[in-house]
Design a protein around this motif. Structure first.
Motif, PDB file in Angstrom:
ATOM      1  N   ALA A 450      19.482  -3.472  40.654  1.00 26.42           N
ATOM      2  CA  ALA A 450      19.673  -4.134  41.955  1.00 26.42           C
ATOM      3  C   ALA A 450      18.462  -3.915  42.861  1.00 26.42           C
ATOM      4  CB  ALA A 450      20.937  -3.605  42.626  1.00 26.42           C
ATOM      5  N   ASP A 451      17.910  -2.698  42.853  1.00 22.61           N
ATOM      6  CA  ASP A 451      16.719  -2.414  43.668  1.00 22.61           C
ATOM      7  C   ASP A 451      15.576  -3.337  43.283  1.00 22.61           C
ATOM      8  OD1 ASP A 451      18.026  -0.341  44.973  1.00 22.61           O
ATOM      9  OD2 ASP A 451      17.291   1.189  43.593  1.00 22.61           O
ATOM     10  N   THR A 461      23.095  -9.692  49.520  1.00 22.18           N
ATOM     11  CA  THR A 461      24.396  -9.139  49.127  1.00 22.18           C
ATOM     12  C   THR A 461      24.490  -9.037  47.610  1.00 22.18           C
ATOM     13  OG1 THR A 461      25.428 -11.319  49.004  1.00 22.18           O
ATOM     14  CG2 THR A 461      25.447 -10.207  51.149  1.00 22.18           C
ATOM     15  N   ASP A 462      25.460  -8.266  47.125  1.00 23.59           N
ATOM     16  CA  ASP A 462      25.674  -8.147  45.685  1.00 23.59           C
ATOM     17  C   ASP A 462      26.029  -9.498  45.073  1.00 23.59           C
ATOM     18  OD1 ASP A 462      25.085  -5.493  45.705  1.00 23.59           O
ATOM     19  OD2 ASP A 462      27.141  -4.776  45.417  1.00 23.59           O
ATOM     20  N   ASP A 463      26.821 -10.292  45.798  1.00 24.05           N
ATOM     21  CA  ASP A 463      27.207 -11.614  45.275  1.00 24.05           C
ATOM     22  C   ASP A 463      25.965 -12.475  45.054  1.00 24.05           C
ATOM     23  OD1 ASP A 463      29.871 -10.945  45.314  1.00 24.05           O
ATOM     24  OD2 ASP A 463      30.275 -11.886  47.260  1.00 24.05           O
ATOM     25  N   ARG A 464      25.030 -12.420  46.012  1.00 25.29           N
ATOM     26  CA  ARG A 464      23.805 -13.212  45.872  1.00 25.29           C
ATOM     27  C   ARG A 464      22.946 -12.690  44.718  1.00 25.29           C
ATOM     28  NH1 ARG A 464      21.332 -17.713  45.471  1.00 25.29           N
ATOM     29  NH2 ARG A 464      19.223 -17.800  46.343  1.00 25.29           N
ATOM     30  N   VAL A 465      22.925 -11.362  44.539  1.00 26.91           N
ATOM     31  CA  VAL A 465      22.170 -10.760  43.433  1.00 26.91           C
ATOM     32  C   VAL A 465      22.750 -11.217  42.098  1.00 26.91           C
ATOM     33  CG1 VAL A 465      21.599  -8.598  42.271  1.00 26.91           C
ATOM     34  CG2 VAL A 465      21.373  -8.773  44.755  1.00 26.91           C
ATOM     35  N   TRP A 466      24.093 -11.213  41.983  1.00 24.65           N
ATOM     36  CA  TRP A 466      24.726 -11.685  40.743  1.00 24.65           C
ATOM     37  C   TRP A 466      24.448 -13.168  40.516  1.00 24.65           C
ATOM     38  CZ3 TRP A 466      25.963  -8.859  36.926  1.00 24.65           C
ATOM     39  CH2 TRP A 466      26.492  -7.579  37.090  1.00 24.65           C
ATOM     40  N   GLU A 467      24.380 -13.921  41.585  1.00 24.73           N
ATOM     41  CA  GLU A 467      24.129 -15.361  41.469  1.00 24.73           C
ATOM     42  C   GLU A 467      22.758 -15.634  40.859  1.00 24.73           C
ATOM     43  OE1 GLU A 467      23.612 -19.199  44.472  1.00 24.73           O
ATOM     44  OE2 GLU A 467      24.761 -17.447  45.131  1.00 24.73           O
ATOM     45  N   VAL A 468      21.715 -14.938  41.380  1.00 21.09           N
ATOM     46  CA  VAL A 468      20.370 -15.170  40.840  1.00 21.09           C
ATOM     47  C   VAL A 468      20.226 -14.540  39.457  1.00 21.09           C
ATOM     48  CG1 VAL A 468      19.312 -15.398  43.115  1.00 21.09           C
ATOM     49  CG2 VAL A 468      19.401 -13.138  42.028  1.00 21.09           C
ATOM     50  N   ALA A 469      20.976 -13.471  39.192  1.00 22.02           N
ATOM     51  CA  ALA A 469      20.941 -12.863  37.858  1.00 22.02           C
ATOM     52  C   ALA A 469      21.484 -13.850  36.824  1.00 22.02           C
ATOM     53  CB  ALA A 469      21.757 -11.575  37.845  1.00 22.02           C
ATOM     54  N   ILE A 506      12.162 -12.937  37.327  1.00 22.57           N
ATOM     55  CA  ILE A 506      12.584 -14.304  37.674  1.00 22.57           C
ATOM     56  C   ILE A 506      13.719 -14.257  38.692  1.00 22.57           C
ATOM     57  CG2 ILE A 506      13.641 -16.402  36.761  1.00 22.57           C
ATOM     58  CD1 ILE A 506      12.134 -15.802  34.119  1.00 22.57           C
ATOM     59  N   ALA A 507      14.675 -13.340  38.482  1.00 21.59           N
ATOM     60  CA  ALA A 507      15.777 -13.184  39.442  1.00 21.59           C
ATOM     61  C   ALA A 507      15.244 -12.782  40.808  1.00 21.59           C
ATOM     62  CB  ALA A 507      16.770 -12.143  38.922  1.00 21.59           C
ATOM     63  N   ARG A 508      14.260 -11.901  40.819  1.00 21.48           N
ATOM     64  CA  ARG A 508      13.629 -11.472  42.079  1.00 21.48           C
ATOM     65  C   ARG A 508      13.001 -12.663  42.795  1.00 21.48           C
ATOM     66  NH1 ARG A 508       8.993  -7.578  40.811  1.00 21.48           N
ATOM     67  NH2 ARG A 508      10.697  -6.149  40.271  1.00 21.48           N
ATOM     68  N   ALA A 509      12.309 -13.529  42.029  1.00 20.93           N
ATOM     69  CA  ALA A 509      11.676 -14.712  42.624  1.00 20.93           C
ATOM     70  C   ALA A 509      12.730 -15.707  43.111  1.00 20.93           C
ATOM     71  CB  ALA A 509      10.756 -15.369  41.603  1.00 20.93           C
TER      72      ALA A 509
END
Length: 596
Positions: A450-451, A461-469, A506-509
């Motif tokens: 996540a970091d 948010t975690d939801d947004r992180v899961w979305e891009v993942a 890619i998720a970070r971008a």
């Protein structure tokens, strides 16, 4: 740094002197001067206490002992113990407040230097040694901290004592005082002679320590390469050579200090011998009492104390002076790539990006060619919402174009426009926030998954992180981990495969949600199977975005809206894949060479 009339000058021509160093530490770094003022008051009180102590000895010897007055003896000893107790309390207060001031000041300095460092231009880090910069942020700053230690500031109180005691002993017996004073110039003469020698020795030691630290840092970050090529003996030999050089430099400094300290001690005992000789003669003539002689010897010792302390701190001063020069050299540097006074926010891209006759050359150490051209007179456009690809052999200038687009360097000629706005008229932070770069060299921080995905977008948010993942096709892998997003990836992502690192990048971008996407050979280090699985994630990243792709495998850019072919620092061909193949030119040669 160069020595010029006992002054050292940095590249920005700021003199490196004791005065400048103390002004910097006590003026620029300290944010709470009231603590310093309080310490000076406390030290002044301590100086007065030091002055009183020999008086008790003199009174007991001259008055209490001859009269065998037990009552008065108890009172005087009680006052002596009270004075010592009060002195101890004030010493505690001084030491504590000095610690508070020292730690606060050094933290401010370390933060200040770190902030300067990370804001310097890219070319500075390309020409600097990592180990040397680490030494400046650690050892060099610690050396400056010694300047605001209790031992250091006690010299201030000792100076008050020195002046008061000197006046007093001249009042008691000016002949002995004058004789003792003749030893003081000898002490300062020895200090002056050895000052430069010790400073130069510690400067060499500091430089060799930086080289040794850099070698250690390189070894730890390239341990897999070392083991693969079995170069442990070679690297050990290199480190041993640097360690021995550092040892020799420190021994040289120690040798100078070993000569210096006994000389100072001899001169001090010379002063004591003069007082014993003359004082005893005056006692014989009844011009001085035994108590006065004993007190006089104590006062001579007090006089010599600040000189002795200064002598002991001399090597510390010289080490600090060397460290100060290395620190202000960094602080004196100014980044060249900065916001223009009229800089504006990054525009909402509607037309696209334009390179207009752009020329750029890297600085070189080659005297015959100090500026080696990377690209020359390059003109092209990256249309809004379209995919533009750059192809060419290694070293043709493709990565240079992406560096210029992110303004890691400024162009030497021509201009880059974003919807008609020159790149140097756009706020730097705003520019880089609107460009997402995924390269073949993936940077993974030592933290959780996540970091790493949130890096640059910490409020997601975690939801947004899961979305891009999910868009980066790495969500299934994360769900399969015991700690999922909280999984530690290890230093430089050592626990992840190359494909997993790439998907995290890619998720970070994707999370950054920039208007422009740059793929700098993002799949060059992956095998064909890994590349195929990541291609879908890259398509998600580039969807409805203006994108620039540097392609290693030409098969991945068949569908690019336009392909720019770079050769010999220039764009030699442009068009779609089909159009370029029909030209039967350089692009076709590159394409066919990959499939032979």
């Amino acid at each position: 740094m160069q020595n010029q009339s006992n002054k050292t000058v940095t590249d920005n021509n700021q003199p490196i002197t004791m005065t400048a160093m103390f002004k910097f530490v006590f003026g620029t770094v300290l944010k709470r001067p009231w603590i310093l003022a309080l310490n000076v008051v406390v030290l002044t009180i301590l100086s007065f206490m030091d002055f009183l102590l020999p008086q008790f000895n003199q009174y007991i010897i001259d008055h209490v002992i001859p009269n065998k007055d037990t009552g008065r003896l108890i009172i005087v000893v009680g006052l002596l113990l009270l004075t010592v107790t009060i002195s101890g309390i004030f010493t505690y207060l001084s030491t504590y407040f000095m610690g508070v001031m020292s730690q606060g000041a050094i933290t401010n300095l370390r933060n200040q230097l770190y902030q300067y460092l990370i804001r310097l231009d890219t070319h500075f880090f390309e020409s600097s040694k990592t180990g040397d910069l680490m030494v400046r942020l650690t050892s060099d700053i610690n050396n400056l901290q010694n300047l605001i230690s209790p031992n250091m500031l006690s010299l201030i109180g000792s100076l008050f004592t020195f002046i008061g005691v000197l006046v007093f002993i001249f009042y008691v017996n000016w002949i002995m005082a004058l004789a003792v004073s003749l030893t003081f110039p000898l002490i300062f003469l020895v200090v002056r002679i050895f000052r430069t020698r010790i400073r130069n020795s510690y400067q060499k030691a500091r430089q060799s320590q930086a080289l040794m630290t850099n070698q250690l840092q390189n070894t730890l970050t390239q341990i897999q390469l070392i083991k693969s090529y079995t170069t442990e003996d070679l690297e050990s030999s290199r480190f041993s050579k640097l360690a021995n050089q550092n040892k020799d430099n420190i021994i040289e400094a120690t040798r100078n200090q070993a000569i210096f300290s006994p000389l100072i001690t001899f001169i001090q005992y010379l002063g004591t011998a003069i007082v014993l000789l003359l004082g005893t003669l005056f006692v014989f003539k009844s011009q001085l009492t035994i108590g006065q002689l004993v007190a006089y010897l104590s006062y001579v010792s007090i006089l010599q104390s600040p000189i002795s302390a200064f002598s002991r701190l001399l090597n510390q001063f010289q080490q600090s002076l060397v460290s100060y020069g290395r620190i202000v050299h960094i602080i004196g540097l100014k980044p060249e790539i900065v916001d223009a006074p009229d800089a504006v926010a990054f525009p909402t891209i509607k037309s696209g990006v334009k390179f207009d006759h752009v020329t750029f050359a890297y600085s070189s150490e080659d005297a015959e060619d100090p500026h080696q051209a990377a690209i020359q007179d390059v003109t092209f456009e990256i249309p809004f919402g379209k995919q533009t690809a750059l192809v060419g052999h290694s070293g043709a200038g493709k990565s240079t174009i992406t560096d210029l687009l992110d303004r890691l360097y400024d162009v030497n000629g021509g201009q880059i426009y974003f919807d008609g706005i020159p790149i140097n008229h756009i706020k730097l932070k705003s520019l880089r926030q609107n460009i997402a770069i995924v390269s073949q060299d993936i940077f993974i921080i030592d933290g959780t998954i996540a970091d790493n995905i949130r890096y640059g977008t910490p409020g997601a948010t975690d939801d947004r992180v899961w979305e891009v993942a999910k868009l980066a096709d790495i969500d299934d892998f994360i769900h399969g981990l015991p700690d999922q997003l909280k999984t530690q990836v290890g230093e430089r992502g050592i626990k992840l495969s190359g494909g997993q690192k790439q998907r995290i990048a890619i998720a970070r971008a994707l999370l950054k949600d920039a208007q422009i996407v740059v793929l700098d050979e993002a799949t060059a280090s992956l095998d064909n199977e890994s590349e195929k699985t990541i291609q879908h994630a890259l398509e998600n990243l580039m969807e409805q975005r203006t994108s620039l792709v540097i392609a290693h495998r030409l098969s991945t850019i068949h569908n690019a809206d336009q392909i720019l072919v770079v050769n010999d620092d220039q764009i030699v061909e442009r068009g779609t894949h089909d159009e370029l193949m029909q030209m039967d030119g350089y692009y076709k040669q590159l394409y066919e060479a990959q499939f032979e």
